[in-house]
Design a protein around this motif. Structure first.
Motif, short mmCIF file in Angstrom:
data_model
loop_
_atom_site.label_atom_id
_atom_site.label_comp_id
_atom_site.label_asym_id
_atom_site.label_seq_id
_atom_site.Cartn_x
_atom_site.Cartn_y
_atom_site.Cartn_z
N LEU A 43 -7.34 -3.18 -12.26
CA LEU A 43 -6.94 -3.56 -10.91
C LEU A 43 -5.45 -3.88 -10.83
N ALA A 44 -4.92 -4.55 -11.84
CA ALA A 44 -3.49 -4.84 -11.86
C ALA A 44 -2.68 -3.55 -11.97
N GLU A 45 -3.13 -2.61 -12.79
CA GLU A 45 -2.45 -1.32 -12.89
C GLU A 45 -2.48 -0.57 -11.57
N GLU A 46 -3.62 -0.62 -10.89
CA GLU A 46 -3.73 0.03 -9.58
C GLU A 46 -2.76 -0.59 -8.59
N ALA A 47 -2.66 -1.90 -8.58
CA ALA A 47 -1.72 -2.58 -7.69
C ALA A 47 -0.29 -2.16 -7.99
N TYR A 48 0.05 -2.07 -9.27
CA TYR A 48 1.41 -1.66 -9.64
C TYR A 48 1.68 -0.23 -9.20
N LYS A 49 0.71 0.65 -9.38
CA LYS A 49 0.87 2.05 -8.97
C LYS A 49 1.21 2.13 -7.48
N HIS A 50 0.49 1.37 -6.67
CA HIS A 50 0.74 1.37 -5.23
C HIS A 50 2.09 0.74 -4.90
N ALA A 51 2.42 -0.36 -5.55
CA ALA A 51 3.70 -1.03 -5.31
C ALA A 51 4.87 -0.12 -5.68
N LEU A 52 4.74 0.56 -6.79
CA LEU A 52 5.78 1.46 -7.26
C LEU A 52 5.99 2.60 -6.26
N ALA A 53 4.90 3.19 -5.80
CA ALA A 53 5.00 4.30 -4.85
C ALA A 53 5.57 3.85 -3.50
N LYS A 54 5.17 2.69 -3.06
CA LYS A 54 5.58 2.20 -1.73
C LYS A 54 6.98 1.59 -1.74
N LEU A 55 7.30 0.85 -2.79
CA LEU A 55 8.52 0.03 -2.78
C LEU A 55 9.61 0.49 -3.74
N GLY A 56 9.23 1.23 -4.77
CA GLY A 56 10.20 1.65 -5.78
C GLY A 56 10.26 0.67 -6.94
N ALA A 57 10.71 1.17 -8.07
CA ALA A 57 10.70 0.41 -9.32
C ALA A 57 11.59 -0.82 -9.31
N ASP A 58 12.63 -0.83 -8.48
CA ASP A 58 13.58 -1.94 -8.48
C ASP A 58 13.26 -3.04 -7.47
N HIS A 59 12.22 -2.84 -6.68
CA HIS A 59 11.87 -3.84 -5.68
C HIS A 59 11.30 -5.09 -6.36
#
Length: 85
Positions: A43-59
């Motif tokens: 679940l944490a990995e899934e959240a990161y995947k979505h955050a990365l796609a939506k916000l970018g790695a530097d957000h």
């Protein structure tokens, strides 16, 4: 209650909304606390995947989410994933 909140947020806001991601991280932490480490990591990995796609790695929120993934790895005693050599 965490599961219900996540379900409602996913339905109303979508998987990549920050509030949905927050719920995912709360659920992941809870799963970890009760010893369901595989589910917590997933679940944490899934959240990161979505955050990365939506916000970018530097957000900042994406970085916080990545930190949460590392914490789930640590709790699951997957130290090589939490701190690669």
């Amino acid at each position: 209650l965490f599961e219900e909140t996540l379900k409602v947020r996913r339905g109303l806001l979508g998987d990549d909304h920050p509030k949905t991601l927050e719920s995912m991280l709360n659920m992941a932490a809870t799963y970890g606390e009760v010893g369901k480490h595989d589910r917590a990591v997933s679940l944490a990995e899934e959240a990161y995947k979505h955050a990365l796609a939506k916000l970018g790695a530097d957000h900042p929120f994406a970085l916080d989410t990545l930190t949460a993934v590392a914490a789930r790895y640590r709790a699951a005693k997957r130290f090589a994933k939490a701190v690669p050599h």
